[in-house]
Design a protein around this motif. Structure first.
Motif: not given
Length: 943
Positions: A230, A419, A423, A426, A457, A461
């Motif tokens: 992401t 990443y 992310t 999360n 997201d 992403a």
């Protein structure tokens, strides 16, 4: 295990107290990973301790020195001895403790500056052969507030070791302050003894039984986890850690659950991680790595690399309850603990796991531990461990749960190139949500457990995933276009047969490419070193002319046709055509576990991984008695290409990338390679550093003039850095050569921003010297220097000092007579344009003779002199040592500790690096252009 076990492979140099012992498989793994990428900071173990109270810097350095004397691992390096990788135990030595004093900064800015130093120190590049593998640095924020940094290489330590380091240091410091002996138990063994014991155990029945257990437990046919990526941009960082503290209420609920279910917190939290990955990757069968301490009682007080990765095959089926998953983890844990002595390397090298479908590739890692480093009180100091920074991520995701005084803290390590921070945050929240639900309703199906915000997201992403390859392709195009040999370039993106992203660069070379144009393989390595990525993701093809439309844009149809022809050529199956290719085919088959391989098949298209690279190169070298370096696979990806390398002599490399990464302009150090190998690590990971090796006579132009030599050096250097400004340095005689290189660069219209001459006189200085002719007047200061050195020595040592002094002088006189005879011989041949006979082929002497005959012209660049301060200068000496006449610019003198012989040793190296970096940084700061872009952006150091 018994103390100081003897072993037939043990070799001892008793005079110097140097021991050569076998390495453990753990150490061999870290050494091999370092060979893939020398100085890889991801293999570092950085520690930071906040020290409150009155700190004595000298006592801290003394305590660290005592710590190194106590633990052999802290003075260990690695080298191949008689064809076998070995650990070299060195005698105790003083530990350097550089000080970063931030007191002059505004108080509000000090912590931010300290954090940056901590990040830089964590990423220090270490040389496993030359050492050191143990570094210390002290940061002063206030008179009663310091941060002590200790950085070790993973080959000599593990997490448990961190606690031993802090505990022993505190005990030693406390004792030194009090003026008493440290109250530490005598170590029953050292790590080398464990290495010998493990070597013997690996040959016994216990190892065989463990291998069989793991084959039954793990089985085969493993499927990689398909983890989402992401990150929306490339990051300079290669590792980052986000953390989340479990609330006291949740931590208590979790412990109560463990008591009811009769499981440990490790088993509970590992089970949650299994369910988390099952939901994240939508996979029901995958591998997770997790370490065991692997310490016998006699090893509990040692510093060393003991921790052994264990592999769990997680099977989380749809419809499983959380309690079902928990039971599977309990069963695996019991078996893993009973078989923890088997080294991970022995497991993956077993023929069962060599088969292609059974390769073990650990993408994710989990560990749970109580904080090894506890707060300490020592000598009036309160020492508090600071949360870790990531020097670089070794796995896609690594979740650590550390039990601290304030409660369990989740630490998720990741690569920011894959990443985003949001992310990962999360993911941590999702993990906690799973934990809360699972322990309140363990009978609930794992697929019914909710993951709030985990994919909040998703749209962002998806855009990120689409942008990232475009950004990468642009970066590759930009870097390749800066190479002097490249006229035009276009980069396309595609996926290979395994689904991995690959980039193909089509290159149109300049017409003036020279007799030996650059090869595609050289361009791959060159660009990868600047982008910081893996060479395996890039393929370069050289074309006569890039296809373009009438409007000048690339013709996509014809470019696709080029792609098709390239792919068709690679798909054509070619059998081996000679004995070398047949032998290579046998090795490739055994490593990759395949029955049929074309000699033109790409190693990475066939499923090659980093672990398989290590295995392949080791077996090829054993088969052919060759010395191919591990990165060979990036430039010789097929059997055909590897066979070409084995058929021809080793390709010469004159500019060595000792530290290729970093955002600053590279420093080129001319020759004396064996002396300055440790300097790049001391300068840090943001300073690119290249060593320029001495050219063999056959690589020079006859009649071996210094001008010709400088031209050839510049040619090789410009393959690395096409345009200036340039930063150069040279030591002793080779400073003269560095000056000649600077002169040649200026003649080619380039700018030399930094010319560092280390402990070097201008060769014309002594010839023109106006010093007093009377020996008494001329050498009075020299004699005064030596009398001062021996003033406090007892009579016997004074006699010994003078005996050695005059013996050395006499020996130097004899050497000078011999050198003068040889100079006359070389002068006869070179002065008359005659080729040297074979018995006079001495490249150093030829270079020296060329320098004596050379008539240098002044340059425009400023000169930085770095003389050693521990030496005597004659009366009336010129402080510029003659260099002031050789430049229209300025000459600045910066004194360095030590003398000519020891200034590159560990005790002086950090100061040398610090002072050279200070001068170069000042120049770089002054040269920042109007747009705020540093010079580095103009030499291809991006990404």
């Amino acid at each position: 295990m018994t103390s100081k076990l003897q072993h037939e492979t043990e070799a001892q140099n008793r005079e110097a107290d140097v021991f050569v012992l076998p390495v453990t498989p753990n150490q061999r793994r870290y050494w091999s990973l370092d060979q893939l990428r020398p100085g890889n900071p991801a293999l570092n173990m950085p520690l930071a301790w906040r020290c409150g109270g009155a700190l004595n810097q000298g006592v801290v350095a003394e305590a660290l020195t005592e710590l190194v004397a106590r633990h052999e691992t802290l003075r260990t390096t690695f080298d191949v001895v008689d064809g076998v990788l070995s650990q070299i135990i060195h005698p105790p030595c003083a530990v350097a403790l550089p000080l970063e004093d931030l007191e002059s900064l505004p108080e509000s800015d000090r912590q931010e500056a300290a954090d940056e130093i901590i990040r830089q120190e964590a990423r220090i590049a270490m040389d496993l052969k030359q050492g050191r593998l143990f570094f210390a640095r002290l940061i002063r924020l206030a008179v009663d507030h310091h941060i002590l940094l200790v950085t070790m290489h993973h080959s000599i330590c593990d997490g448990w070791s961190n606690g031993v380091v802090l505990r022993d240091f505190a005990a030693i410091y406390d004792a030194l302050v009090a003026g008493v002996s440290p109250n530490l138990p005598e170590l029953p063994i050292q790590y080398g003894d464990y290495a010998v014991w493990l070597e013997e155990w690996r040959q016994g029945s216990g190892a065989v039984a463990s291998i069989e257990y793991w084959k039954r437990t793990l089985g085969g046919s493993f499927t990689p986890l398909k983890l989402p990526r992401t990150a929306s941009h490339d990051s300079n960082a290669e590792g980052q850690i986000e953390t989340l503290l479990l609330s006291p209420e949740l931590a208590k609920t979790a412990r109560d659950y463990c008591s009811r279910e009769n499981v440990t917190m490790y088993i509970l939290l590992f089970s949650i991680f299994s369910v988390f990955l099952h939901r994240l990757a939508d996979s029901s069968d995958f591998l997770i790595g997790s370490p065991c301490a692997n310490r016998h009682p006699e090893a509990e007080d040692l510093i060393g690399s003991f921790a052994n990765p264990q592999v769990m095959r997680a099977r989380v089926e749809r419809g499983d309850s959380f309690r079902d998953v928990l039971a599977k983890v309990v069963e695996w844990t019991q078996g893993a603990l009973a078989n923890q002595d088997l080294p991970f390397e022995d497991l993956i090298e077993d023929p069962h796991f060599v088969a292609r479908e059974n390769h073990i590739e650990l993408q994710v890692y989990f560990l749970y531990q109580r904080a090894f480093m506890q707060e300490q009180s020592a000598g009036g100091l309160r020492i508090v461990p600071i949360r870790s920074v990531s020097p670089g991520a070794m796995f896609d995701l690594m979740l650590s749960v550390v039990e601290r005084k304030e409660g369990p803290r989740l630490q998720l390590e990741y690569n920011p190139r894959n990443y985003s921070k949001e992310t990962i945050e999360n993911y941590l929240r999702g993990y906690v949500a799973l934990l809360e639900k699972a322990i309140t309703d363990p009978a609930c199906s794992v697929d019914a457990l909710q993951l709030p915000e985990l994919f909040a997201d998703d749209d962002k992403a998806a855009v990120s995933l689409a942008l990232k390859p475009v950004w990468n392709a642009a970066g590759i195009t930009t870097v390749l276009s800066t190479h002097t040999s490249v006229r035009d370039v276009v980069v396309t993106r595609a996926s290979d047969a395994t689904g991995r992203e690959r980039f193909r660069a089509y290159i149109e070379l300049n017409a003036a490419g020279g007799a030996s144009p650059i090869t595609p393989d050289q361009l791959v390595t060159w660009s990868a070193s600047r982008l910081g990525g893996s060479p395996s993701s890039l393929v370069v093809a050289v074309v006569d002319k890039l296809p373009r439309l009438a409007n000048g844009l690339i013709d996509p149809v014809k470019l696709e046709a080029l792609d098709d022809s390239e792919n068709a050529a690679s798909r054509q199956f070619i059998e081996p055509r000679d004995d070398i290719e047949r032998r290579l085919l046998h090795v490739w088959k055994s490593v990759l576990g395949l029955d049929r391989i074309s000699v033109r098949a790409d190693f990475f298209d066939l499923g090659g991984t980093s672990l398989l690279i290590l295995r392949l190169i080791a077996r090829v070298n054993a088969e052919f008695q060759s010395l191919l370096p591990i990165p060979t696979i990036y430039t010789a990806r097929t059997i055909e290409k590897m066979a070409e390398l084995l058929r021809k002599p080793e390709e010469k490399q004159f500019v060595l990338a000792l530290q290729p990464s970093g955002s600053k302009p590279p420093l080129f150090m001319i020759q004396s390679y064996h002396l300055y190998r440790a300097l790049p690590a001391a300068m840090g990971t943001d300073q690119p550093f290249y060593g320029v090796r001495e050219l063999e006579l056959e690589d020079r132009g006859f009649p071996y003039t210094l001008d010709d030599l400088a031209k050839r050096y510049v040619q090789h250097m410009r393959e690395v850095q096409p345009t200036g400004p340039y930063y150069l340095a040279g030591f002793c005689f080779f400073a003269v050569l560095a000056f000649a290189v600077a002169s040649e660069l200026e003649a080619q219209g380039e700018t030399v921003s930094f010319l560092g001459l280390i402990d070097a006189n201008c060769p014309y200085y002594w010839r023109k010297s106006t010093q007093p002719r009377s020996p008494a007047k001329r050498y009075g200061k020299v004699l005064s220097y030596h009398f001062k050195k021996m003033h406090d020595l007892p009579l016997t040592l004074k006699i010994q000092y003078f005996t050695r002094f005059f013996a050395r002088k006499s020996w130097n006189q004899l050497l000078n007579v011999s050198l003068n005879v040889r100079y006359r011989l070389y002068g006869h041949y070179m002065g008359n344009g005659l080729r040297l006979p074979r018995w006079l082929h001495d490249k150093v002497m030829v270079t020296r003779m060329a320098a004596r005959r050379h008539k240098a012209q002044p340059i425009h660049a400023n000169i930085h002199l770095f003389p050693a301060q521990d030496q005597a200068f004659p009366n009336g000496y010129d402080p510029s040592l003659g260099w002031a006449e050789m430049t229209s610019g300025a000459v600045k003198t910066v004194w360095l500790p030590g003398n000519h012989e020891d200034m590159f040793l560990d005790k002086n190296l950090d100061v040398m690096a610090e002072k050279m970096m200070a001068e170069m940084n000042a120049i770089m700061h002054d040269q920042t252009d109007a747009a705020g872009t540093t010079i580095a952006s103009r030499v291809g150091s991006i990404g």
